[in-house]
Design an enzyme around this catalytic site. Structure first.
Site, PDB file in Angstrom:
ATOM      1  N   SER A  83       0.963  -7.819  -9.855  1.00 40.26           N
ATOM      2  CA  SER A  83      -0.299  -7.248  -9.402  1.00 40.26           C
ATOM      3  C   SER A  83      -1.404  -7.774 -10.307  1.00 40.26           C
ATOM      4  O   SER A  83      -1.125  -8.309 -11.391  1.00 40.26           O
ATOM      5  CB  SER A  83      -0.232  -5.719  -9.499  1.00 40.26           C
ATOM      6  OG  SER A  83      -1.498  -5.120  -9.352  1.00 40.26           O
TER       7      SER A  83
ATOM      8  N   TYR B  77       1.351   2.657 -13.764  1.00 43.05           N
ATOM      9  CA  TYR B  77       1.539   1.548 -12.826  1.00 43.05           C
ATOM     10  C   TYR B  77       1.213   0.222 -13.516  1.00 43.05           C
ATOM     11  O   TYR B  77       1.951  -0.763 -13.388  1.00 43.05           O
ATOM     12  CB  TYR B  77       0.641   1.753 -11.607  1.00 43.05           C
ATOM     13  CG  TYR B  77       0.702   0.648 -10.575  1.00 43.05           C
ATOM     14  CD1 TYR B  77       1.689   0.639  -9.594  1.00 43.05           C
ATOM     15  CD2 TYR B  77      -0.235  -0.390 -10.567  1.00 43.05           C
ATOM     16  CE1 TYR B  77       1.748  -0.372  -8.641  1.00 43.05           C
ATOM     17  CE2 TYR B  77      -0.184  -1.400  -9.619  1.00 43.05           C
ATOM     18  CZ  TYR B  77       0.814  -1.390  -8.656  1.00 43.05           C
ATOM     19  OH  TYR B  77       0.872  -2.395  -7.713  1.00 43.05           O
TER      20      TYR B  77
END
Length: 248
Positions: free
Chosen positions: A139, A152
């Site tokens: 990501s 995250y």
């Protein structure tokens, strides 16, 4: 990619399904994976209706025993896995000081443990063959942080470094281990943010290309890293993010 079998985890929707479709369109035979057999079959049937060769393998990627058994079954009943895409992931948003421990554990298991478990299980079959591709989905949070998603961010930063570790350990066996770092894409995982007008306006101002990404725009990166075009690329994170990691 004709003649190659690709396993894509977490692939009944979103980025995983888009990557599976991209690899299938390039000629690969696909194995979709998720926990929900019914939803997985819907996605398999949709790709098959488009003319692709596609199978479904339902197992939980955070369960070590299920992963080993599931991978062995694919190798035995469908064929040798030439490409692995570790895509399974989840999100949980909360202030770090109030972040629930159970949510932390789920994030680490789904976003990081699964990459280790499936990567290791598949690599044990790939290494004797001396040629394979592993793609881990990271990501922009592999590089950048944002409020309320610190755990995250931690998992996706770890995915980046695990990818480099895989390349370091397995490159000598002929495995190319790389990652894709998607920016902000319109997916079910991000739907709440897509629907938030203020956030979407902020994102457009923050991203040099001025918009959300469409999952189909990951196709080129996926095919590149899964094909012979990337034969000397190893340990690399390819950011597909409209330039957000390049600008202040």
């Amino acid at each position: 990619m004709s003649g190659r079998l690709a396993l894509v985890t977490g692939s009944c929707k979103g980025i995983g399904l888009a990557v599976a479709r991209a690899l299938a369109s390039a000629g690969a035979e696909i194995v979709l994976n998720a926990r929900d057999p019914a939803r997985l079959e819907e996605s398999r049937a949709a790709l098959a209706a488009e003319g692709h060769r596609v199978h479904a393998a339902a197992f939980d990627v955070v369960d070590a025993g299920a992963v080993v058994e599931g991978v062995a079954r694919i190798e035995r009943e469908i064929g040798p896995i030439a490409v692995l895409v570790n895509n399974a992931g989840m999100q949980h948003r909360a202030p770090l000081e109030d972040f629930p421990l159970d949510a932390w554990d789920r994030l680490v298991a789904t976003n990081l443990r699964s990459v280790f478990l499936v990567g290791q299980a598949v690599a044990k079959h790939m290494i004797p063959r001396g040629r394979a591709k592993i793609i881990n989905i990271g990501s922009v949070q592999s590089e950048l942080a944002r409020t309320n998603i610190a755990p995250y961010t931690a998992t996706k930063g770890a995915v980046k470094m695990l990818t480099k570790g895989m390349a370091t350990d397995w490159g000598r066996h002929g495995l190319n281990c790389n990652g894709i770092g998607p920016g902000y894409f319109k997916t079910e995982l991000n739907q709440a943010l897509v629907d938030d007008a203020a956030f979407s306006a902020w994102l457009a101002s923050r991203t040099p290309m001025g918009r959300w990404g469409d999952v189909e725009e990951l196709a080129g990166a996926a095919v590149f890293l899964a094909s012979d075009a990337s034969s000397f690329v190893n340990g690399h994170m390819l950011y597909v993010d409209g330039g957000i990691t390049s600008s202040l």
